[in-house]
Design a protein around this motif. Structure first.
Motif, mmCIF file in Angstrom:
data_model
loop_
_atom_site.group_PDB
_atom_site.id
_atom_site.type_symbol
_atom_site.label_atom_id
_atom_site.label_comp_id
_atom_site.label_asym_id
_atom_site.label_seq_id
_atom_site.Cartn_x
_atom_site.Cartn_y
_atom_site.Cartn_z
ATOM 1 N N ALA A 17 -22.991 1.198 4.302
ATOM 2 C CA ALA A 17 -22.917 0.100 5.400
ATOM 3 C C ALA A 17 -22.987 -1.351 4.780
ATOM 4 O O ALA A 17 -24.214 -1.628 4.707
ATOM 5 C CB ALA A 17 -23.654 0.409 6.589
ATOM 6 N N VAL A 18 -22.224 -2.086 4.892
ATOM 7 C CA VAL A 18 -22.298 -3.476 4.390
ATOM 8 C C VAL A 18 -22.416 -4.341 5.559
ATOM 9 O O VAL A 18 -21.818 -3.954 6.673
ATOM 10 C CB VAL A 18 -21.209 -3.704 3.539
ATOM 11 C CG1 VAL A 18 -21.371 -5.517 3.259
ATOM 12 C CG2 VAL A 18 -21.116 -3.053 2.570
ATOM 13 N N SER A 19 -23.239 -5.337 5.587
ATOM 14 C CA SER A 19 -23.544 -6.202 6.688
ATOM 15 C C SER A 19 -22.346 -6.787 7.182
ATOM 16 O O SER A 19 -21.483 -7.412 6.516
ATOM 17 C CB SER A 19 -24.527 -7.215 6.407
ATOM 18 O OG SER A 19 -24.635 -8.063 7.459
ATOM 19 N N PRO A 20 -22.130 -6.707 8.639
ATOM 20 C CA PRO A 20 -20.913 -7.485 8.954
ATOM 21 C C PRO A 20 -20.794 -9.246 8.766
ATOM 22 O O PRO A 20 -19.909 -9.687 8.452
ATOM 23 C CB PRO A 20 -20.900 -7.358 10.807
ATOM 24 C CG PRO A 20 -21.962 -6.591 10.746
ATOM 25 C CD PRO A 20 -22.681 -6.215 9.591
ATOM 26 N N ILE A 21 -21.890 -9.664 8.541
ATOM 27 C CA ILE A 21 -22.077 -11.002 7.999
ATOM 28 C C ILE A 21 -21.489 -11.199 6.799
ATOM 29 O O ILE A 21 -20.672 -12.055 6.395
ATOM 30 C CB ILE A 21 -23.603 -11.717 8.192
ATOM 31 C CG1 ILE A 21 -23.637 -11.700 9.589
ATOM 32 C CG2 ILE A 21 -23.567 -13.051 7.794
ATOM 33 C CD1 ILE A 21 -25.451 -11.930 9.928
ATOM 34 N N ILE A 22 -21.844 -10.204 5.881
ATOM 35 C CA ILE A 22 -21.466 -10.524 4.365
ATOM 36 C C ILE A 22 -19.937 -10.195 4.297
ATOM 37 O O ILE A 22 -19.280 -10.889 3.687
ATOM 38 C CB ILE A 22 -22.277 -9.400 3.721
ATOM 39 C CG1 ILE A 22 -23.632 -9.647 3.664
ATOM 40 C CG2 ILE A 22 -21.681 -9.518 2.308
ATOM 41 C CD1 ILE A 22 -24.041 -11.029 3.025
ATOM 42 N N LEU A 23 -19.436 -9.155 5.300
ATOM 43 C CA LEU A 23 -17.942 -8.943 5.454
ATOM 44 C C LEU A 23 -17.193 -10.092 5.859
ATOM 45 O O LEU A 23 -16.184 -10.396 5.193
ATOM 46 C CB LEU A 23 -17.553 -7.846 6.389
ATOM 47 C CG LEU A 23 -18.169 -6.248 5.625
ATOM 48 C CD1 LEU A 23 -17.946 -5.467 6.707
ATOM 49 C CD2 LEU A 23 -17.293 -5.937 4.385
ATOM 50 N N ARG A 24 -17.690 -10.786 7.013
ATOM 51 C CA ARG A 24 -16.935 -12.040 7.205
ATOM 52 C C ARG A 24 -17.027 -13.232 6.468
ATOM 53 O O ARG A 24 -16.081 -13.828 6.094
ATOM 54 C CB ARG A 24 -17.606 -12.646 8.577
ATOM 55 C CG ARG A 24 -17.471 -11.731 9.633
ATOM 56 C CD ARG A 24 -18.201 -12.184 11.036
ATOM 57 N NE ARG A 24 -18.283 -10.990 11.952
ATOM 58 C CZ ARG A 24 -19.243 -10.881 12.875
ATOM 59 N NH1 ARG A 24 -20.288 -11.298 12.612
ATOM 60 N NH2 ARG A 24 -19.207 -9.964 13.902
ATOM 61 N N ALA A 29 -14.147 -16.483 2.555
ATOM 62 C CA ALA A 29 -14.217 -16.999 0.963
ATOM 63 C C ALA A 29 -12.911 -16.621 0.335
ATOM 64 O O ALA A 29 -12.125 -17.541 -0.225
ATOM 65 C CB ALA A 29 -15.262 -16.587 0.352
ATOM 66 N N ASN A 30 -12.281 -15.419 0.710
ATOM 67 C CA ASN A 30 -10.884 -15.098 0.066
ATOM 68 C C ASN A 30 -10.099 -15.885 0.747
ATOM 69 O O ASN A 30 -9.214 -16.412 -0.319
ATOM 70 C CB ASN A 30 -10.793 -13.665 0.494
ATOM 71 C CG ASN A 30 -11.617 -12.730 -0.474
ATOM 72 O OD1 ASN A 30 -12.375 -13.039 -1.662
ATOM 73 N ND2 ASN A 30 -11.883 -11.552 0.009
ATOM 74 N N LYS A 31 -10.050 -16.139 1.810
ATOM 75 C CA LYS A 31 -8.779 -17.054 2.498
ATOM 76 C C LYS A 31 -8.979 -18.373 1.861
ATOM 77 O O LYS A 31 -7.957 -19.186 1.646
ATOM 78 C CB LYS A 31 -8.814 -16.917 3.880
ATOM 79 C CG LYS A 31 -8.824 -15.904 4.568
ATOM 80 C CD LYS A 31 -7.406 -15.336 4.375
ATOM 81 C CE LYS A 31 -7.133 -13.791 5.031
ATOM 82 N NZ LYS A 31 -5.428 -13.610 4.558
ATOM 83 N N LEU A 32 -10.141 -19.016 1.771
ATOM 84 C CA LEU A 32 -10.579 -20.308 1.127
ATOM 85 C C LEU A 32 -9.850 -20.435 -0.209
ATOM 86 O O LEU A 32 -9.281 -21.328 -0.632
ATOM 87 C CB LEU A 32 -11.836 -20.694 1.178
ATOM 88 C CG LEU A 32 -12.257 -21.179 2.798
ATOM 89 C CD1 LEU A 32 -13.856 -21.386 2.614
ATOM 90 C CD2 LEU A 32 -11.746 -22.527 3.012
ATOM 91 N N GLU A 33 -10.006 -19.324 -0.961
ATOM 92 C CA GLU A 33 -9.572 -19.313 -2.523
ATOM 93 C C GLU A 33 -7.847 -19.132 -2.420
ATOM 94 O O GLU A 33 -7.193 -19.792 -3.322
ATOM 95 C CB GLU A 33 -10.095 -18.040 -2.977
ATOM 96 C CG GLU A 33 -9.671 -17.889 -4.424
ATOM 97 C CD GLU A 33 -9.973 -19.082 -5.369
ATOM 98 O OE1 GLU A 33 -9.148 -19.254 -6.186
ATOM 99 O OE2 GLU A 33 -11.162 -19.571 -5.150
ATOM 100 N N GLU A 34 -7.476 -18.534 -1.344
ATOM 101 C CA GLU A 34 -5.809 -18.587 -1.195
ATOM 102 C C GLU A 34 -5.343 -20.109 -1.026
ATOM 103 O O GLU A 34 -4.401 -20.461 -1.449
ATOM 104 C CB GLU A 34 -5.456 -17.885 -0.112
ATOM 105 C CG GLU A 34 -4.976 -16.357 -0.565
ATOM 106 C CD GLU A 34 -4.792 -15.571 0.682
ATOM 107 O OE1 GLU A 34 -4.260 -16.139 1.735
ATOM 108 O OE2 GLU A 34 -4.187 -14.288 0.518
ATOM 109 N N GLN A 35 -6.102 -20.564 0.067
ATOM 110 C CA GLN A 35 -5.719 -22.033 0.481
ATOM 111 C C GLN A 35 -5.928 -23.256 -0.879
ATOM 112 O O GLN A 35 -5.238 -24.115 -1.207
ATOM 113 C CB GLN A 35 -6.539 -22.665 1.197
ATOM 114 C CG GLN A 35 -6.373 -21.970 2.675
ATOM 115 C CD GLN A 35 -4.980 -22.334 3.207
ATOM 116 O OE1 GLN A 35 -4.373 -23.249 3.105
ATOM 117 N NE2 GLN A 35 -4.223 -21.314 3.609
#
Length: 146
Positions: A17-24, A29-35
């Motif tokens: 179980a990874v923390s939901p905060i880390i997942l968000r 961060a991935n979407k910002l990299e796409e932008q």
């Protein structure tokens, strides 16, 4: 056995179980990299079309994996005063960037856009936008509640 003696062996257990905060944070961060990649491609005059794997049913009724271009919407636009406005989005919601409710960053040039996107990515990874991400996530989740 001599090959294994050269390695550092440890006892560990993988966390499920990874923390939901880390997942968000990772998602944003991935979407910002796409932008950032989209803005860089536009600056260089290239087409930015990332690929994704999509499962479709062909004419024989078989499900096959097909590689298609992923649609990436710009988070920035040019205003009438020739400034660039950048809105940070989490899903379909625009993040509120401060306590006053500002939702856009005003920029002068395309180079400033690139540096701002990379700075925002670093801020997201370090956790500076966790409250805004949580608020946007709660609003999104509330839309699905019955």
């Amino acid at each position: 056995m001599s090959s294994l003696s050269k390695l550092k062996l440890v006892t560990s257990k993988r966390e499920r179980a990874v923390s939901p905060i880390i997942l968000r944070r990772t998602k944003l961060a991935n979407k910002l990299e796409e932008q950032l990649q989209l803005a860089t491609a536009q600056k260089e005059g290239r087409l930015f079309a990332p690929k994704r794997i999509k499962t479709v049913t062909n004419e024989n009724g078989e499900r096959v994996a097909v590689e298609t271009a992923k649609r990436v919407k710009e988070w920035y636009w040019t205003t009438a005063s020739n400034k660039i406005n950048l809105a940070v989005r989490y899903g379909s919601k625009t993040l509120s960037l401060n306590a006053k409710g500002a939702n856009c960053i005003e920029l002068s040039t395309g180079d400033e856009l690139l540096s701002t996107l990379s700075m925002l990515k670093d801020a997201v990874i370090s956790g500076e936008l966790d409250d805004a991400i949580t608020n946007a996530s709660d609003k999104l989740r509330a839309g699905f509640a019955k």
